[in-house]
Design a protein around this motif. Structure first.
Motif, PDB file in Angstrom:
ATOM      1  N   LYS A 122       6.625 -70.327 -92.364  1.00 41.04           N
ATOM      2  CA  LYS A 122       6.922 -69.233 -93.304  1.00 41.04           C
ATOM      3  C   LYS A 122       6.145 -68.225 -92.606  1.00 41.04           C
ATOM      4  O   LYS A 122       4.962 -68.171 -92.192  1.00 41.04           O
ATOM      5  CB  LYS A 122       6.063 -69.590 -94.701  1.00 41.04           C
ATOM      6  N   VAL A 123       6.840 -66.887 -92.521  1.00 47.46           N
ATOM      7  CA  VAL A 123       6.543 -65.780 -91.673  1.00 47.46           C
ATOM      8  C   VAL A 123       6.449 -64.602 -92.899  1.00 47.46           C
ATOM      9  O   VAL A 123       7.485 -64.393 -93.538  1.00 47.46           O
ATOM     10  CB  VAL A 123       7.325 -65.406 -90.719  1.00 47.46           C
ATOM     11  N   GLY A 135       3.416 -54.894 -87.108  1.00 47.32           N
ATOM     12  CA  GLY A 135       4.584 -55.463 -86.298  1.00 47.32           C
ATOM     13  C   GLY A 135       5.100 -56.868 -86.813  1.00 47.32           C
ATOM     14  O   GLY A 135       5.599 -57.577 -85.916  1.00 47.32           O
ATOM     15  N   GLY A 136       5.086 -57.043 -88.145  1.00 43.17           N
ATOM     16  CA  GLY A 136       5.718 -58.105 -88.713  1.00 43.17           C
ATOM     17  C   GLY A 136       7.301 -58.224 -88.491  1.00 43.17           C
ATOM     18  O   GLY A 136       7.767 -59.339 -88.642  1.00 43.17           O
ATOM     19  N   ARG A 137       7.770 -57.075 -88.492  1.00 41.08           N
ATOM     20  CA  ARG A 137       9.200 -57.259 -88.484  1.00 41.08           C
ATOM     21  C   ARG A 137       9.805 -57.526 -86.944  1.00 41.08           C
ATOM     22  O   ARG A 137      10.482 -58.404 -87.200  1.00 41.08           O
ATOM     23  CB  ARG A 137       9.907 -55.730 -88.649  1.00 41.08           C
ATOM     24  N   ASN A 141      -3.664 -62.842 -96.297  1.00 41.91           N
ATOM     25  CA  ASN A 141      -4.300 -62.785 -94.933  1.00 41.91           C
ATOM     26  C   ASN A 141      -4.030 -61.530 -94.389  1.00 41.91           C
ATOM     27  O   ASN A 141      -4.059 -61.383 -93.274  1.00 41.91           O
ATOM     28  CB  ASN A 141      -3.737 -63.836 -93.975  1.00 41.91           C
ATOM     29  N   CYS A 142      -4.142 -60.449 -95.297  1.00 37.23           N
ATOM     30  CA  CYS A 142      -3.530 -59.004 -94.925  1.00 37.23           C
ATOM     31  C   CYS A 142      -4.653 -58.434 -94.171  1.00 37.23           C
ATOM     32  O   CYS A 142      -4.486 -57.221 -93.399  1.00 37.23           O
ATOM     33  CB  CYS A 142      -3.453 -58.402 -96.003  1.00 37.23           C
ATOM     34  N   ALA A 143      -6.014 -58.935 -94.000  1.00 36.50           N
ATOM     35  CA  ALA A 143      -7.056 -58.280 -93.078  1.00 36.50           C
ATOM     36  C   ALA A 143      -6.871 -58.679 -91.988  1.00 36.50           C
ATOM     37  O   ALA A 143      -7.061 -57.904 -90.732  1.00 36.50           O
ATOM     38  CB  ALA A 143      -8.500 -58.651 -93.589  1.00 36.50           C
ATOM     39  N   CYS A 144      -5.928 -59.807 -91.540  1.00 35.02           N
ATOM     40  CA  CYS A 144      -5.621 -60.153 -90.052  1.00 35.02           C
ATOM     41  C   CYS A 144      -4.142 -60.389 -90.082  1.00 35.02           C
ATOM     42  O   CYS A 144      -3.527 -61.345 -89.477  1.00 35.02           O
ATOM     43  CB  CYS A 144      -6.194 -61.538 -89.976  1.00 35.02           C
ATOM     44  N   SER A 145      -3.350 -59.318 -90.443  1.00 36.38           N
ATOM     45  CA  SER A 145      -2.061 -59.407 -90.161  1.00 36.38           C
ATOM     46  C   SER A 145      -1.548 -59.091 -88.840  1.00 36.38           C
ATOM     47  O   SER A 145      -2.260 -58.464 -87.993  1.00 36.38           O
ATOM     48  CB  SER A 145      -1.309 -58.065 -91.047  1.00 36.38           C
ATOM     49  N   PRO A 146      -0.334 -59.639 -88.384  1.00 35.23           N
ATOM     50  CA  PRO A 146       0.795 -60.220 -89.052  1.00 35.23           C
ATOM     51  C   PRO A 146       0.328 -61.678 -89.362  1.00 35.23           C
ATOM     52  O   PRO A 146      -0.458 -62.220 -88.490  1.00 35.23           O
ATOM     53  CB  PRO A 146       2.033 -60.001 -88.455  1.00 35.23           C
ATOM     54  N   ALA A 147       0.769 -62.179 -90.365  1.00 38.88           N
ATOM     55  CA  ALA A 147       0.469 -63.684 -90.498  1.00 38.88           C
ATOM     56  C   ALA A 147       1.586 -64.469 -90.815  1.00 38.88           C
ATOM     57  O   ALA A 147       2.845 -64.206 -91.137  1.00 38.88           O
ATOM     58  CB  ALA A 147      -0.414 -63.739 -91.995  1.00 38.88           C
ATOM     59  N   MET A 148       1.254 -65.917 -90.724  1.00 38.02           N
ATOM     60  CA  MET A 148       2.358 -66.912 -90.765  1.00 38.02           C
ATOM     61  C   MET A 148       1.717 -68.253 -91.186  1.00 38.02           C
ATOM     62  O   MET A 148       0.588 -68.509 -90.879  1.00 38.02           O
ATOM     63  CB  MET A 148       3.290 -66.813 -89.665  1.00 38.02           C
ATOM     64  N   MET A 149       2.622 -69.214 -91.854  1.00 39.63           N
ATOM     65  CA  MET A 149       2.003 -70.425 -91.897  1.00 39.63           C
ATOM     66  C   MET A 149       3.067 -71.422 -91.408  1.00 39.63           C
ATOM     67  O   MET A 149       4.142 -71.593 -91.983  1.00 39.63           O
ATOM     68  CB  MET A 149       2.037 -70.400 -93.541  1.00 39.63           C
ATOM     69  N   LEU A 150       2.499 -72.486 -90.670  1.00 36.29           N
ATOM     70  CA  LEU A 150       3.090 -73.401 -90.028  1.00 36.29           C
ATOM     71  C   LEU A 150       2.744 -74.680 -90.722  1.00 36.29           C
ATOM     72  O   LEU A 150       1.604 -75.071 -90.494  1.00 36.29           O
ATOM     73  CB  LEU A 150       2.958 -73.526 -88.553  1.00 36.29           C
ATOM     74  N   PHE A 185      -2.096 -68.702 -89.930  1.00 36.38           N
ATOM     75  CA  PHE A 185      -2.412 -67.985 -88.652  1.00 36.38           C
ATOM     76  C   PHE A 185      -2.377 -66.637 -89.164  1.00 36.38           C
ATOM     77  O   PHE A 185      -1.654 -66.218 -89.636  1.00 36.38           O
ATOM     78  CB  PHE A 185      -1.274 -68.521 -87.688  1.00 36.38           C
ATOM     79  N   GLY A 186      -3.569 -66.171 -88.267  1.00 40.04           N
ATOM     80  CA  GLY A 186      -3.553 -64.436 -88.508  1.00 40.04           C
ATOM     81  C   GLY A 186      -3.736 -63.922 -87.164  1.00 40.04           C
ATOM     82  O   GLY A 186      -3.503 -64.442 -86.001  1.00 40.04           O
ATOM     83  N   ARG A 187      -3.556 -62.510 -87.100  1.00 37.45           N
ATOM     84  CA  ARG A 187      -3.264 -61.698 -85.850  1.00 37.45           C
ATOM     85  C   ARG A 187      -2.345 -62.333 -84.998  1.00 37.45           C
ATOM     86  O   ARG A 187      -2.500 -62.510 -83.847  1.00 37.45           O
ATOM     87  CB  ARG A 187      -4.413 -61.540 -85.552  1.00 37.45           C
ATOM     88  N   VAL A 188      -1.043 -62.741 -85.522  1.00 38.32           N
ATOM     89  CA  VAL A 188      -0.217 -63.607 -84.736  1.00 38.32           C
ATOM     90  C   VAL A 188       0.534 -62.452 -83.844  1.00 38.32           C
ATOM     91  O   VAL A 188       1.065 -61.785 -84.172  1.00 38.32           O
ATOM     92  CB  VAL A 188       0.730 -64.297 -85.601  1.00 38.32           C
TER      93      VAL A 188
END
Lengths: 517, 173
Positions: B94-95, B105-107, B140-149, B154-157
């Motif tokens: 999930k991103v 930089g999430g996009r 996890n907005c303080a360590c964006s961008p985030a995703m969940m595997l 995971f943060g600061r990806v």
């Protein structure tokens, strides 16, 4: 002893690996090291933040990579030795030292699941005092504190409680809204993961004050750690006689359960959340009847946000006046502000109302993470207005922001640098509303898609003036004719983007271009 | 005219249209939540946890047990983004698509993931290894961008970190 947070943000940047590395290195060196897993201070740019308690207070190291752990041992970090990751005494880090933490006082200090530590740090004093008072007096105390709902709507908590307390019904409920869906917010999550007893204490006080016998905590499914933390904490409180039948031998009986959402933003709206707890589609209900009179399963229901309830124990413990002495105007107490997005020092800032956006973004946040100028700031989640750099001196206060068609909301602040395309942000606001609309009312269900299309046409340069005028009309309909805040406020980020950043839409500027900080 | 009633498919016929599923597992879930008020969401979560998705065939079984109509149960399943009606890939990624991650930089991260997996949001890679999903805020907005595997956050990806994680995920079949 070494403290390593187990908050999910800390975990997301490797806190478990750091804890494991410390344990392994301690074994390798034959040193007995106790690793305590704490909550997070909320200084997230420093996570994983390792703390070592010393005689002079806790000394911090961060952000620590697992590979740096042997070096920390070399530097004698167990005795507070200097290292390139040294932060000195954590309490003196300006970001933390300048805060007023009434809710997050235990953050980063205690083990979230230790009831003994919770009590050693002032926990349960509020509930103890409440139980010694008449329920109506508890409601009066909360009312006198001036506490207003922290979920976004800012409705006075005392009035809500009084309504429920006064309702006659065979059964009443407390429903905690922990469906923290706004981007840029994480304070509910921090409370649930980092200090679950605090929320449960506030919830029990609400139940005692209003005569509720059962509670639900509706947690979004994106927060698995929060769900686990609350369930464990509930079991602990039951075992200790603080939840369940005849709390601490009194006549007051109350129990609660955790319910997990299923990825619907709209379920953060109180009536949609109630529907969801009842096992239905998360569709908005018409109001009236108010949930306070006819809520969950048709019974009077207190619906409060996590931070609202987490504010209550301090009010009961230290008195309404103590709490009301913080803040400005009609915004009393403290607000946990969450710095997010493109900001150098992202984290939790609990301050009395009245702190300005500039203080938050520049003094606390240190500007952007990218080092580029701040161009736009979104306050209050995906339905909150975008402000440009000229408005950064606005104080964070419910009324002051409302004057500029903005809202404090749940206290999330997302910072964007000058690479942001505000037309795309506006398009996203409408697209998000379309994805998350419950579909009950037409302005939101249809308007959001039409709004997205209009913005796309304007950006493509198709009859921009006509489409701009049409978009403004559509926003007016959505704002005034939608059933709830999703459709009613989705136009706010759009209208503010149009107002402050027309050039991004290829529209003529109505005013001098904003200077950037 | 009295006999001119539209032919109605029998319940048996409707259920036969769906692929078979583990009826016993669903029955166990229903047993666990029997008598709890408002238990449909917990039931669906547990069915999905047990079977990986909510098979269309179990709608009738759940409806019968909870005394709700099949339409109601279907309506709840289709309303919530979490419930999937077909099996996912071996891993679910999930991103985050929301503002804080957009600002960091999430996009670009999403575009890179789509490119690496050769599929869009809501789709599964051709090798069946990874289902890519949009999520709107992981807190996890303080360590964006985030995703969940697979439920792990995971943060600061960075794109490099995402690539590494994906490569690992695709290896263990």
């Amino acid at each position: 002893m070494v403290c390593v947070p187990r908050d999910s943000t800390a975990l997301s940047v490797g806190a478990d690996a750091v804890a494991a590395a410390i344990a392994a290195e301690a074994v390798r060196r034959g040193l007995p090291v106790e690793i305590k897993r704490t909550s997070s201070r909320g200084l997230f740019w420093l996570e994983p933040l390792v703390e070592v308690p010393t005689a002079a207070g806790a000394v911090g190291y961060g952000p620590v990579e697992p590979e740096e752990v042997p070096g920390l041992f070399e530097a004698g970090f167990l005795q507070g030795g200097r290292h390139s990751r040294s932060l000195g005494p954590v309490a003196q880090i300006p970001f933390l030292a300048r805060q007023e933490r009434l809710i997050f006082g235990r953050a980063g200090v205690t083990d979230p699941q230790s009831l003994a530590e919770y009590q050693a740090h002032g926990g349960l004093a509020g509930l103890r005092r409440a139980l010694s008072m008449a329920p109506a007096a508890v409601v009066d105390e909360v009312h006198a504190s001036g506490l207003r709902g922290r979920g976004g709507a800012a409705f006075p908590t005392g009035i809500k409680w009084r309504t429920v307390a006064g309702a006659q019904a065979p059964c009443k409920y407390v429903a905690v809204n922990a469906d923290e869906g706004d981007s840029g917010t994480y304070s509910d999550r921090m409370v649930m993961e980092g200090d679950p007893f605090l929320l449960l204490e506030g919830m029990a006080i609400a139940a005692y004050a209003t005569g509720a016998s059962h509670g639900y905590i509706y947690v979004r499914s994106e927060y698995p750690h929060a769900v686990a933390a609350l369930e464990a904490a509930l079991a602990t409180l039951r075992a200790a006689g603080w939840y369940g039948a005849r709390v601490q031998g009194s006549d007051f009986s109350f129990d609660a359960e955790v319910r997990v959402g299923a990825g619907a933003y709209i379920c953060g709206e109180e009536t949609a959340m109630i529907e969801s707890i009842e096992g239905k589609r998360g569709m908005i209900r018409y109001k009236p009847p108010l949930p306070a009179l006819k809520g969950l399963f048709g019974m009077p229901t207190v619906v409060n946000n996590v931070v609202s309830l987490a504010s209550v124990p301090a009010i009961l413990d230290r008195g309404a006046q103590f709490y009301a002495d913080y803040g400005m105007g009609r915004s009393r107490g403290t607000l946990p502000i969450q710095l997010a997005g493109n900001v150098k020092r992202a984290g939790l800032v609990e301050k009395a109302f009245g702190v300005t956006l500039r203080e938050l973004i520049e003094d606390f946040g240190g500007g952007t993470r990218s080092g580029r100028p701040v161009r736009a700031v979104q306050v209050g989640g995906p339905l909150g207005a975008y402000f440009d750099a000229s408005l950064l001196d606005l104080p964070l206060d419910y009324e002051a922001l409302a004057q500029h068609k903005g809202m404090a909301g749940h206290g999330g602040i997302v910072v964007f640098d000058d690479t942001v395309d505000m037309a795309e942000q506006a398009r996203y606001a409408m697209a998000f509303c379309a994805i998350e609309s419950c579909g009950k009312c037409t302005p939101c269900r249809v308007g959001s898609t039409r709004g997205r299309e209009l913005i796309e046409r304007i950006v493509r340069g198709e009859r921009p003036r006509e489409n701009h005028a049409q978009l403004l009309k559509l926003c007016d309909v959505m704002e005034n004719a939608s059933l709830c805040a999703l459709g009613g406020m989705a136009p706010w980020p759009v209208l503010s983007a149009l107002k402050y950043f027309p050039e991004d839409f290829g529209l003529p500027s109505e005013r001098q271009p904003a200077h950037v900080v | 005219m009295k006999d001119a009633v539209l032919p109605r498919p029998s319940r048996r016929r409707v259920e036969a249209d769906h692929p078979p599923y583990d009826v016993t597992a669903v029955a166990a879930v229903l047993e666990r939540w029997a008598g709890t008020p408002g238990n449909l969401l917990p039931v669906l979560h547990d069915v999905q946890a047990a079977l990986g998705h909510v098979p269309p065939g179990c709608v009738a079984q759940i409806a019968r047990a909870l005394n709700r109509s099949r339409a109601e149960v279907h309506g709840v399943i289709s309303f919530y983004h979490d419930f999937r009606r077909q099996p996912a890939g071996r891993h679910v990624l999930k991103v985050c698509q929301a503002e804080s991650c957009q600002a960091t930089g999430g996009r670009a991260l999403t575009a890179r993931l789509e490119q690496l997996l050769g599929c869009g949001l809501g789709e599964t890679s051709a090798d069946g290894a990874v289902t890519l999903e949009a999520v709107y805020c992981l807190g996890n907005c303080a360590c964006s961008p985030a995703m969940m595997l697979d439920g792990r956050l995971f943060g600061r990806v960075t794109e490099a970190a995402a690539e590494r994680l994906l490569a690992e995920a695709r290896q263990d079949a």
